[in-house]
Design a protein around this motif. Structure first.
Motif, short mmCIF file in Angstrom:
data_model
loop_
_atom_site.label_atom_id
_atom_site.label_comp_id
_atom_site.label_asym_id
_atom_site.label_seq_id
_atom_site.Cartn_x
_atom_site.Cartn_y
_atom_site.Cartn_z
N GLY A 4 -4.96 8.05 2.45
CA GLY A 4 -6.20 8.29 2.26
C GLY A 4 -6.59 9.85 2.90
N PRO A 5 -7.99 10.19 2.16
CA PRO A 5 -8.11 11.08 2.53
C PRO A 5 -7.90 11.98 4.10
CG PRO A 5 -9.81 9.86 1.49
CD PRO A 5 -8.57 9.96 2.16
N PHE B 294 -0.89 4.42 -1.89
CA PHE B 294 -2.26 4.85 -1.52
C PHE B 294 -1.91 5.86 0.23
CE2 PHE B 294 -2.78 0.23 -2.93
CZ PHE B 294 -4.52 0.30 -3.40
N VAL C 17 -7.26 11.46 -3.45
CA VAL C 17 -8.62 11.09 -3.41
C VAL C 17 -8.74 10.00 -3.22
CG1 VAL C 17 -9.64 12.43 -4.46
CG2 VAL C 17 -8.46 11.38 -6.01
N LYS C 18 -9.98 8.66 -3.33
CA LYS C 18 -9.64 7.61 -2.94
C LYS C 18 -9.40 7.12 -4.83
CE LYS C 18 -13.49 6.84 0.39
NZ LYS C 18 -14.52 6.04 0.33
N PRO C 19 -9.04 5.82 -5.28
CA PRO C 19 -8.51 5.15 -6.21
C PRO C 19 -9.70 5.16 -7.39
CG PRO C 19 -7.82 3.76 -4.31
CD PRO C 19 -8.53 5.14 -4.29
N SER C 20 -9.20 6.11 -8.56
CA SER C 20 -10.44 5.59 -9.51
C SER C 20 -10.54 4.67 -10.70
CB SER C 20 -11.18 7.32 -10.30
OG SER C 20 -9.35 7.64 -10.65
N LEU D 18 -4.05 6.11 -9.44
CA LEU D 18 -4.59 6.50 -7.08
C LEU D 18 -3.43 7.70 -7.68
CD1 LEU D 18 -4.03 2.77 -7.52
CD2 LEU D 18 -2.14 3.47 -5.60
N ARG E 202 1.11 -1.48 0.08
CA ARG E 202 0.02 0.05 -0.05
C ARG E 202 0.49 1.17 0.04
NH1 ARG E 202 -5.27 -0.53 1.19
NH2 ARG E 202 -5.44 1.65 1.91
#
Length: 349
Positions: free
Chosen positions: A275-276, A273, A305-308, A320, A270
């Protein structure tokens, strides 16, 4: 890469990059193969400057199609200084039983000064290697590895490290306290012949000041202590990193400070990654500094932002976005610049 970046224009606030600056970035990205997009890439946003400019960063990896394209470009054009320098580095990484590869792996980071320094899209990028395959921790017996990485970079661009510069490099290494690591070693051929060291993992002001004294840094260590202390009062800091320049005869007077609020481990699944809300404490601490442009802090908070999901010809991907780190630059005893290093990663589903 230009073709790929054009799809992401809508994600980047005009507070950070206006249309004119975006064209400069696209001009730079045009020289890179689109497969560079398989590695993390991103931007350096100056949070202290109202001008909406940014630098561009990308990652290259040896023994990939992108590396092959660059090596072919170097073979066909001896005047392409960037391609030839990169090709020399790749060859050194790819040699059988390569000691360089044992230390830094296959990856090379590039930083293009196309916004903040206004050097133009054709300027020679900064080049960085990270000893993450065999981390250089503390001040043990790894100076030969430090020298190998530094000489590999400088030799690739036709420089020779002088004896005084080598001695300064050695002094910085042996001044490292236990528990810190040499996170990256880099050069900026378009700026100077200095070697940029990023040293991470300091746990206290005392450790920082002792290191700066032992390594003969010419700046005022009390100003560094003051800045670290006031940020510790505003937020929780896990560890501190320093960016320092080994010039031809001594250390440069400018110092970079990186506050680690989120510990990143390269091999962790991760790693990329965010997180907001992860960066809110740091952003709130930055808001209290007079040199910071408030609109940029607001836009930076919206970057994570969250992964799209994305859909391309080859299938589904996840995008990401996050903040890798924020660096504060201390010059002449005061906080002079603040820069956010943000990333984009395309990940297969």
């Amino acid at each position: 890469m230009k073709d790929l970046l054009e799809h992401f224009r809508g994600l980047i606030s005009s507070v950070f990059i206006d249309d004119s600056a975006w064209l400069n970035i696209l001009e730079c990205a045009h020289s890179l193969p689109i497969t560079v997009g398989a590695q993390p890439f991103g931007f350096e946003f100056p949070l202290h400057a109202r001008t909406p400019n940014a630098d561009f960063g990308a990652t290259l990896e040896s023994e990939t199609s992108a590396a092959e394209i660059i090596q072919r470009r170097a073979k066909n054009n001896r005047n392409d200084e960037v391609a030839n320098a990169l090709s020399r580095l790749f060859k050194k990484m790819d040699t059988n039983k390569s000691q360089l590869r044992d230390i830094v792996g296959h990856k090379l980071m590039l930083e293009f000064d196309i916004g903040t320094k206004r050097m133009g899209a054709g300027s020679f990028p900064g080049m960085f290697l990270r000893p993450d395959q065999h981390p250089i921790v503390g001040s043990g017996d790894r100076f030969d590895d430090v020298r190998m990485v530094a000489e590999s970079l400088t030799n690739a661009v036709g420089w020779q490290i002088s004896r005084p510069q080598l001695e300064t490099l050695r002094n910085v290494y042996i001044s490292q306290p236990d528990g810190v690591r040499m996170d990256s070693i880099g050069i900026f051929p378009a700026r100077s012949q200095a070697i940029r060291l990023s040293i991470m993992g300091f746990e206290s002001c005392e450790a920082i000041c002792k290191f700066l004294k032992n390594s003969a840094w010419p700046g005022c260590s009390s100003s560094i202590e003051s800045i670290v202390t006031r940020f510790r009062e505003r937020m929780q800091i896990s560890k501190v990193g320093l960016s320092i320049d080994v010039e031809e005869n001594n250390l440069g007077p400018t110092l970079g400070l990186t506050f680690i609020v989120k510990q990143r481990y390269t091999n962790h699944p991760r790693y990329w990654f965010d997180g907001p809300g992860d960066w809110d404490p740091f952003l709130n601490a930055l808001r209290q500094e007079e040199l910071i442009v408030p609109e940029k802090i607001q836009a930076l908070g919206d970057w994570v932002v969250k992964p799209s999901s994305l859909f391309g010809r080859s299938g589904r991907f996840f995008l990401l976005r996050g903040i890798h780190h924020i660096k504060l630059v201390v010059r002449d005893g005061k906080l002079d610049e603040a820069k956010a290093y943000v990333f984009l990663v395309l990940s297969a589903a």
